[in-house]
Design an enzyme around this catalytic site. Structure first.
Site, PDB file in Angstrom:
ATOM      1  N   ASP A 265      -2.099 -14.500   4.379  1.00 37.62           N
ATOM      2  CA  ASP A 265      -2.765 -15.797   4.304  1.00 37.62           C
ATOM      3  C   ASP A 265      -2.034 -16.750   3.365  1.00 37.62           C
ATOM      4  O   ASP A 265      -1.825 -17.928   3.684  1.00 37.62           O
ATOM      5  CB  ASP A 265      -4.207 -15.592   3.825  1.00 37.62           C
ATOM      6  CG  ASP A 265      -5.174 -16.542   4.507  1.00 37.62           C
ATOM      7  OD1 ASP A 265      -4.787 -17.152   5.515  1.00 37.62           O
ATOM      8  OD2 ASP A 265      -6.313 -16.681   4.028  1.00 37.62           O
ATOM      9  N   ASP A 311     -11.573 -15.505   8.239  1.00 35.43           N
ATOM     10  CA  ASP A 311     -12.192 -15.532   6.913  1.00 35.43           C
ATOM     11  C   ASP A 311     -13.620 -15.007   6.934  1.00 35.43           C
ATOM     12  O   ASP A 311     -14.224 -14.826   5.877  1.00 35.43           O
ATOM     13  CB  ASP A 311     -12.192 -16.964   6.369  1.00 35.43           C
ATOM     14  CG  ASP A 311     -10.782 -17.505   6.195  1.00 35.43           C
ATOM     15  OD1 ASP A 311      -9.886 -16.717   5.887  1.00 35.43           O
ATOM     16  OD2 ASP A 311     -10.583 -18.720   6.390  1.00 35.43           O
TER      17      ASP A 311
END
Length: 424
Positions: A265, A311
């Site tokens: 990420d 997420d």
């Protein structure tokens, strides 16, 4: 996998501008608070309910432990399948440490491939293909999500009929033997084992068809309008199904997965513009969105804040694992589940705060991973249960079945082998 939290039009330092060159009016503080508060709430719903449903799913997995693979077992299993409905098609997929280690690499290749596709080919045609693909997946996911709730609204005398979609491999005598077993009849001579491997065996009923029809309405709405509400309904369904059906086999595997995606990420958000570009170009329900100008424009608002489904699902499956660990302790408490759930709220809230301060898209896992792992480990240290936490293991039903099958042979398989030896 989109895994960044950003403002779809104002995710960078400067405000976005529409195609005609006019400056977009800035969002009001009330609109921003409403948008991010709604994203936070929408993220919590699939994690909470998905974790609860994962417990039921895990119990169904444990009840599938096979004691043998002979015709008697097959007949009993067939009867159980008829009684439990669709549960055979809802078995969880267990993620091992090897899967977790490979996942960031696979996700990176997929993300980069999508980025190159959008750069080389027409975005319009790519999104058309993706829309059709996610149209089908979204309908199935939403139908599975709403089915338990819809069943409560059907009257007791509702004519509910059972159906089965069965696709097998094989023909002739083997197919005849498989049909005999499903009917509880003896196998007969001259037939070999295994009989007609099942490629697809999906069971459903009239209630499922009703849920499918309702989900199809949402699917058509999304396909024609790409409305943000339809997008969110599909996104929530994908997230809930992911948390429910993707199971980590232990806490160490969860740490490997979250740690790998933590680096993934950060690199793809801060190191390049690839993830944000794909997220803004990708017209598919892989993110939750909420308009910051809803108060000014109503349902036709178009200035969106967004949160990637990664997420939600990635921390969600770890939180669901901790709930199942809580239950395995048999202490009638859900300490680790509530701790990790609170950690998720803290991590996502911190992500929103940092993004609002710096006016730049943030890799949410940068804040979620340390919170979701660190908080429960600190609690385990305080309670002296670190060893129990990291020794907790969930079995893979596929591996259990394969091991059992290798140890126990059915009478028909043994007889078949003896006949083959005699013939030789």
């Amino acid at each position: 996998m989109d895994s960044a939290l950003s403002d779809q039009h104002n995710g960078s330092a400067e405000a976005g501008t529409p195609a005609n060159g006019t400056t977009r009016p800035p969002s009001t503080p009330e609109g921003i608070a409403l948008a991010y508060g709604s994203l936070l709430l929408m993220a919590l719903l699939p994690i909470f309910f998905g974790a609860l449903r994962s417990v039921r799913c895990a119990r169904g997995k444990d009840s599938e432990s096979w004691e043998g693979h002979g015709p008697l077992w097959h007949h009993q299993a067939s009867n159980r399948t008829l009684q439990r409905g669709k549960s055979s098609s809802e078995m969880p997929e267990t993620i091992t440490s090897r899967d977790a280690a490979r996942f960031p690499i696979i996700a990176s290749c997929t993300l980069l491939g999508l980025y190159l596709f959008f750069k080389i080919f027409s975005q319009e045609y790519i999104n058309l293909l993706l829309s059709m693909y996610f149209f089908v997946l979204g309908i199935l996911a939403l139908s599975h999500t709403i089915s338990p709730f819809m069943n409560k609204f059907f009257p007791a005398n509702f004519p509910n009929r059972q159906y089965q979609l069965l696709f097998t491999q094989g023909s002739g005598e083997n197919k005849e033997g498989a049909d005999r077993l499903r009917g509880g009849q003896p196998l007969g001579s001259g037939l070999t084992w295994p009989l007609c491997p099942e490629i697809i065996n999906y069971e459903f009923d009239t209630k499922d068809l009703a849920c499918l029809g309702l989900s199809s309405v949402v699917g058509v709405w999304y396909l024609l309008r790409k409305h943000w509400i339809a997008n969110n309904l599909f996104g929530l369904a994908f997230s809930l199904n992911g948390v429910e059906l993707l199971h980590l086999n232990n806490v160490s595997t969860g740490c490997i997965l979250l740690g790998g995606l933590f680096i993934y990420d950060i690199f793809w958000v801060f190191g390049t513009n690839v993830m944000v570009t794909v997220a803004k170009s990708f017209e598919a329900p892989i993110k939750l969105v909420f308009p910051q100008d809803l108060l000014e424009k109503g349902l036709e608002a178009d200035n969106f804040a967004m949160l990637g489904l990664g997420d939600i699902v990635i921390p969600g499956i770890f939180i669901a694992l901790l709930l199942r660990f809580d239950i395995s302790l048999k202490k009638n408490t859900h300490t680790y589940f509530y701790t990790s759930f609170a950690a998720y709220i803290f991590g996502l809230g911190l992500t929103i705060f940092i993004m609002h301060i710096f006016k730049h898209a943030q890799p949410a896992l940068l804040y979620l991973v340390p919170a979701c792992i660190g908080f429960p480990v600190l609690v385990a240290l305080a309670k002296g249960e670190v060893a129990e936490m990291f020794s907790y293991e969930e079995s893979n039903p596929k591996d259990t079945a394969a091991a059992t099958e290798s140890k126990e042979e059915s009478p028909e398989a043994s007889a078949s082998k003896r006949l083959e030896k005699k013939e030789k």
